[in-house]
Scaffold this motif. Structure first.
Motif, short mmCIF file in Angstrom:
data_model
loop_
_atom_site.label_atom_id
_atom_site.label_comp_id
_atom_site.label_asym_id
_atom_site.label_seq_id
_atom_site.Cartn_x
_atom_site.Cartn_y
_atom_site.Cartn_z
N ARG A 26 40.22 27.33 44.02
CA ARG A 26 39.38 28.51 43.87
C ARG A 26 40.01 29.44 42.83
O ARG A 26 41.23 29.64 42.81
CB ARG A 26 39.31 29.23 45.23
N LEU A 28 40.98 32.83 41.84
CA LEU A 28 41.17 34.13 42.48
C LEU A 28 40.68 35.23 41.54
O LEU A 28 40.11 36.23 41.95
CB LEU A 28 42.64 34.37 42.82
N ASN A 48 38.44 45.01 48.28
CA ASN A 48 39.50 44.17 48.83
C ASN A 48 39.27 42.73 48.42
O ASN A 48 38.14 42.23 48.47
CB ASN A 48 39.53 44.25 50.37
N GLY A 49 40.33 42.06 48.02
CA GLY A 49 40.25 40.65 47.68
C GLY A 49 39.65 40.36 46.32
O GLY A 49 39.37 39.22 45.98
N SER A 50 39.47 41.41 45.49
CA SER A 50 38.80 41.19 44.20
C SER A 50 39.76 40.71 43.11
O SER A 50 39.35 40.44 41.99
CB SER A 50 38.10 42.47 43.75
N GLY A 51 41.06 40.63 43.45
CA GLY A 51 42.01 40.07 42.48
C GLY A 51 42.86 41.09 41.75
O GLY A 51 43.51 40.76 40.75
N LYS A 52 42.94 42.31 42.27
CA LYS A 52 43.70 43.36 41.58
C LYS A 52 45.20 43.05 41.59
O LYS A 52 45.86 43.08 40.55
CB LYS A 52 43.44 44.73 42.24
N SER A 53 45.73 42.75 42.78
CA SER A 53 47.18 42.47 42.85
C SER A 53 47.51 41.21 42.07
O SER A 53 48.53 41.14 41.39
CB SER A 53 47.62 42.32 44.31
N THR A 54 46.65 40.21 42.17
CA THR A 54 46.86 38.96 41.43
C THR A 54 46.92 39.25 39.93
O THR A 54 47.78 38.74 39.21
CB THR A 54 45.71 37.97 41.73
N GLN A 83 52.26 46.74 47.03
CA GLN A 83 51.39 47.31 48.06
C GLN A 83 52.11 47.29 49.41
O GLN A 83 52.00 48.21 50.20
CB GLN A 83 50.13 46.46 48.14
N1 LIG Z 1 48.79 32.58 46.73
C1 LIG Z 1 47.52 32.62 47.11
N2 LIG Z 1 46.90 31.49 47.52
C2 LIG Z 1 45.61 31.51 47.90
N3 LIG Z 1 44.83 32.62 47.88
C3 LIG Z 1 45.40 33.76 47.49
C4 LIG Z 1 46.76 33.83 47.09
N4 LIG Z 1 47.04 35.10 46.74
C5 LIG Z 1 45.91 35.81 46.92
N5 LIG Z 1 44.92 35.01 47.38
C6 LIG Z 1 43.52 35.39 47.62
O1 LIG Z 1 43.03 35.86 46.38
C7 LIG Z 1 42.12 36.92 46.56
C8 LIG Z 1 42.55 38.09 45.72
O2 LIG Z 1 43.73 38.63 46.29
P1 LIG Z 1 44.40 39.96 45.73
O3 LIG Z 1 45.54 40.31 46.62
O4 LIG Z 1 44.66 39.80 44.28
O5 LIG Z 1 43.19 41.00 45.90
P2 LIG Z 1 43.19 42.59 45.84
O6 LIG Z 1 42.02 42.96 45.01
O7 LIG Z 1 44.52 43.10 45.40
O8 LIG Z 1 42.92 42.93 47.36
P3 LIG Z 1 43.30 44.20 48.28
O9 LIG Z 1 42.52 45.39 47.78
O10 LIG Z 1 42.83 43.78 49.63
O11 LIG Z 1 44.78 44.39 48.21
C9 LIG Z 1 42.08 37.19 48.06
O12 LIG Z 1 40.94 36.53 48.58
C10 LIG Z 1 43.36 36.56 48.57
O13 LIG Z 1 43.21 36.11 49.90
#
Ligand SMILES: Nc1ncnc2c1ncn2[C@@H]1O[C@H](COP(=O)(O)OP(=O)(O)OP(=O)(O)O)[C@@H](O)[C@H]1O
Length: 315
Positions: A26, A28, A48-54, A83
């Protein structure tokens, strides 16, 4: 009029180009383009989960992109406030010990960072007794003590009330002004961002839209609503998406239809204007996204590249 010669302006601290991360089959996040220059503030927003931290981890080299490119200036120094911190809260931990937990620091750099963040009087206080705002300041102090070129702050106002949020953003602005570092801010608030932000990037697995909050923070309507002080610090980032990403990955369009992927022109290639403020309309520029169907994303690489720790701050 003074003009900048692009050939002499310094390169950005970090630059992402069509960058994406794929895990377990998938994407991310995908198709991310932006750069951060010295003295610039970029804010990533998104649900949440939109990929900001990634995306932030990709920017600083903690996670390697599975497609696209990320370039950083050589020996970039990063101050990263994650975070979440893996702290054993059963063990007593003072603020000054927190500062040197993963890396030694000179006493005078610790003092200067605690002074700059307004918590020098809390140097001997136990971290578990700090308020939300004090804790965020301690994390900021820890990051700036390393004199970073780039400060990455993942949800820096979490657990902080409205007044505390304004004070923290004022502090971040002061740090930027005094040190000239670049700042990447992450927020899951879709509508309120730090007014000093140069570029807001709205993520939803891809860059949904981007723009500047400046015009909005100057608008008389906004100032009436939040007051002049808040207007200097916070800004509404009003924007609209013409499609919604459903939890199962499908896309709900404004006409009510649902498709497996975005349409090629799903807001990804438009420039819209919002009628706000004296400073003129705010530009909303859409960028490419994952599965957007435009056929312009290059080849997919296999998933599962291990993350690297290169050029990393004190994550
Ligand atoms: N190492 C990983 N393996 C599989 N999925 C991952 C991994 N790291 C993150 N994810 C998934 O990737 C998506 C994006 O995660 P991320 O932490 O980047 O989102 P975010 O926008 O920072 O979320 P939040 O606001 O909740 O902190 C989420 O669905 C998370 O579960």
């Amino acid at each position: 009029m003074l003009q900048t010669n692009p050939s002499t302006s310094p390169p950005p601290l970090v630059s992402l180009s069509a960058a994406g991360v794929r895990r377990k089959g998938r994407w991310l996040v995908r198709g991310v383009d932006f750069s951060i220059a010295r003295g610039e503030i970029v804010t990533l927003i998104g649900p949440n989960g939109s990929g900001k931290s990634t995306t932030a981890k990709m920017a600083i080299g903690v996670t390697r992109p599975d497609e696209g490119h990320v370039t950083r200036i050589p020996s970039l120094r990063v101050g990263y406030v994650p975070q979440k911190l893996a702290i054993d809260w059963t063990m007593p931990l003072t603020v000054d010990r927190l500062m040197t937990l993963t890396q030694p620091l000179r006493g005078r750099d610790i003092d200067a960072a605690l002074e700059a963040t307004g918590i020098r009087h809390l140097a001997r206080a136990e971290v578990q007794h700090l308020s939300g705002g004090e804790f965020q300041r301690a994390l900021l102090a820890r990051a700036i003590a390393r004199k970073p070129d780039l400060l990455v702050l993942d949800e820096p106002v979490q657990g902080v009330d409205f007044a505390g949020e304004i004070a923290l953003y004022d502090l971040i602005k002061t740090i930027r002004n005094t040190t000239g570092c670049g700042i990447l801010l992450i927020s899951h608030d879709l509508h309120v961002v730090m007014a000093e932000t140069d570029t807001v990037i709205c993520l939803n697995g891809h860059v949904c839209c981007r723009g500047t909050p400046e015009a909005v923070s100057r608008s008389p309507e906004y100032l009436r609503l939040f007051g002049a002080r808040a207007g200097q610090t916070l800004a509404f980032y009003s924007h609209h998406h013409d499609h919604t990403h459903l939890p199962d990955g499908r896309v709900l369009h404004s006409d009510g239809t649902v498709t497996d992927h975005c349409h090629p022109d799903d807001g990804h290639h438009h420039e819209d204007s919002l009628p706000v403020g004296r400073a003129g309309p705010m530009r909303i520029v859409h960028a490419h996204g994952p599965n957007c169907g435009c056929g312009d994303h290059g080849d997919e690489k296999p998933e599962g590249n291990p993350g690297t720790l290169q050029e990393r701050g004190d994550a």
